[in-house]
Write an enzyme that holds these catalytic residues in place. Structure first.
Site, PDB file in Angstrom:
ATOM      1  N   LYS A 113      44.316  55.923 -27.202  1.00 59.12           N
ATOM      2  CA  LYS A 113      43.363  56.352 -28.228  1.00 59.12           C
ATOM      3  C   LYS A 113      42.324  55.252 -28.477  1.00 59.12           C
ATOM      4  O   LYS A 113      42.464  54.132 -27.974  1.00 59.12           O
ATOM      5  CB  LYS A 113      44.148  56.694 -29.495  1.00 59.12           C
ATOM      6  CG  LYS A 113      45.170  57.829 -29.250  1.00 59.12           C
ATOM      7  CD  LYS A 113      45.983  58.133 -30.489  1.00 59.12           C
ATOM      8  CE  LYS A 113      47.173  59.038 -30.141  1.00 59.12           C
ATOM      9  NZ  LYS A 113      48.002  59.328 -31.333  1.00 59.12           N
ATOM     10  N   TYR A 166      45.165  69.066 -30.687  1.00 61.16           N
ATOM     11  CA  TYR A 166      46.028  68.879 -31.869  1.00 61.16           C
ATOM     12  C   TYR A 166      46.165  70.153 -32.691  1.00 61.16           C
ATOM     13  O   TYR A 166      46.424  70.104 -33.893  1.00 61.16           O
ATOM     14  CB  TYR A 166      45.464  67.760 -32.750  1.00 61.16           C
ATOM     15  CG  TYR A 166      45.731  66.369 -32.218  1.00 61.16           C
ATOM     16  CD1 TYR A 166      47.033  65.906 -32.017  1.00 61.16           C
ATOM     17  CD2 TYR A 166      44.687  65.480 -31.951  1.00 61.16           C
ATOM     18  CE1 TYR A 166      47.286  64.626 -31.548  1.00 61.16           C
ATOM     19  CE2 TYR A 166      44.933  64.190 -31.474  1.00 61.16           C
ATOM     20  CZ  TYR A 166      46.226  63.769 -31.277  1.00 61.16           C
ATOM     21  OH  TYR A 166      46.484  62.503 -30.815  1.00 61.16           O
ATOM     22  N   ASN A 213      51.780  55.657 -33.179  1.00 61.77           N
ATOM     23  CA  ASN A 213      51.327  54.829 -32.066  1.00 61.77           C
ATOM     24  C   ASN A 213      49.855  55.062 -31.719  1.00 61.77           C
ATOM     25  O   ASN A 213      49.257  56.036 -32.154  1.00 61.77           O
ATOM     26  CB  ASN A 213      52.216  55.078 -30.847  1.00 61.77           C
ATOM     27  CG  ASN A 213      52.325  56.557 -30.526  1.00 61.77           C
ATOM     28  OD1 ASN A 213      51.317  57.245 -30.461  1.00 61.77           O
ATOM     29  ND2 ASN A 213      53.526  57.026 -30.348  1.00 61.77           N
ATOM     30  N   HIS A 218      48.981  58.377 -27.024  1.00 62.23           N
ATOM     31  CA  HIS A 218      49.595  59.697 -27.063  1.00 62.23           C
ATOM     32  C   HIS A 218      50.427  59.930 -25.808  1.00 62.23           C
ATOM     33  O   HIS A 218      50.026  59.540 -24.721  1.00 62.23           O
ATOM     34  CB  HIS A 218      48.515  60.787 -27.137  1.00 62.23           C
ATOM     35  CG  HIS A 218      49.063  62.158 -26.851  1.00 62.23           C
ATOM     36  ND1 HIS A 218      49.703  62.901 -27.821  1.00 62.23           N
ATOM     37  CD2 HIS A 218      49.119  62.888 -25.700  1.00 62.23           C
ATOM     38  CE1 HIS A 218      50.109  64.047 -27.277  1.00 62.23           C
ATOM     39  NE2 HIS A 218      49.765  64.060 -26.002  1.00 62.23           N
ATOM     40  N   GLU A 256      48.485  70.086 -21.734  1.00 59.94           N
ATOM     41  CA  GLU A 256      47.514  69.047 -22.084  1.00 59.94           C
ATOM     42  C   GLU A 256      46.738  68.563 -20.857  1.00 59.94           C
ATOM     43  O   GLU A 256      45.524  68.323 -20.943  1.00 59.94           O
ATOM     44  CB  GLU A 256      48.242  67.894 -22.786  1.00 59.94           C
ATOM     45  CG  GLU A 256      48.759  68.327 -24.154  1.00 59.94           C
ATOM     46  CD  GLU A 256      49.730  67.343 -24.800  1.00 59.94           C
ATOM     47  OE1 GLU A 256      50.003  66.286 -24.203  1.00 59.94           O
ATOM     48  OE2 GLU A 256      50.209  67.647 -25.911  1.00 59.94           O
TER      49      GLU A 256
END
Ligand code: DAT
Ligand code: MG
Length: 146
Positions: free
Chosen positions: A11, A51, A112, A115, A126
Site C-alpha cells: 500500500k 474493498y 498491515n 494486503h 483480486e
C-alpha cells in the site's frame, strides 16, 4: 495442499517506506513464483470494488482515500499454500510499520501496510481485478521449482 494464487499489494505507506524490495525478497526466498508485478496509481472505482465487502463500515471512505493517495505495488504470486504463507510473510513486517506519526488509520489500529488475499477464491478474484491480459503471466517455468 494445492497450487494457489494470491494477490499481494504494498500500500502507499509501504511504497513510501521502501518496503517493496523486502516484501518481494521474502516471497522469492520461499520459492514462490511471481506472476504479476507493477507500480500502479489506483483509481477510486477499482479501490471500491476491491474493498466492496467493507462498504458499509465507517472507515470505508478513509480506506479508499488512503489506498488511492499514492502509488501501490501490485503483485501476484503462485505456489503451494501461498495464500496462508503470504499472510504470515506480510504479517511479519509489522515492526517496520509500527512507526508513530502515520496518517493512516489502519496502521493506528494495528493493520498491515501490505494486503494479502484471505482465500484462494479471493486471490483469483483480486488478480482478475488488478491485472489485465499482458501484465499477468503464469504460464512459465521457474528452474528452481523443477
Ligand atoms: P486485512 O487487511 O487483514 O485483510 P480487512 O480485509 O478486514 O483486513 O480490512 C482491509 C483493510 O481495511 C485493512 O487493511 C485496513 C482497513 N481496516 C480494516 N478494519 C479497520 C478498522 N477497524 N479501522 C480502520 N481501518 C480498518
Ligand atoms: Mg482482507
Amino acid at each position: 495442499r494445492e497450487v494457489e494464487e494470491t494477490y499481494i499489494m504494498v500500500k502507499p505507506d509501504g511504497v513510501q517506506r521502501g518496503l517493496v524490495g523486502e516484501i518481494i525478497s521474502r516471497f522469492e526466498k520461499k520459492g514462490f513464483k511471481l506472476t504479476g508485478l507493477k507500480l500502479f496509481q489506483c483509481p477510486k472505482e477499482l479501490a471500491e470494488e476491491h474493498y466492496k465487502d467493507l462498504k458499509s463500515r465507517p472507515f470505508f471512505p478513509k480506506l479508499i482515500n488512503y489506498i488511492t493517495s499514492g502509488p501501490v505495488v501490485c503483485m501476484a504470486w503462485e505456489g503451494v499454500g501461498v495464500v496462508a504463507s503470504a499472510r504470515k510473510l506480510i504479517g511479519s513486517t509489522d515492526p517496520l510499520q509500527a512507526e508513530p506519526g502515520t496518517r493512516r488509520v489502519s496502521v493506528q489500529t494495528g493493520r498491515n501496510v501490505v494486503h494479502g488475499s484471505d482465500s484462494p477464491e479471493n486471490g483469483k478474484r483480486e488478480i482478475g481485478l488488478w491485472f489485465k491480459e499482458g501484465d499477468y503471466v503464469s504460464g512459465y517455468q521457474l528452474k528452481h521449482l523443477g
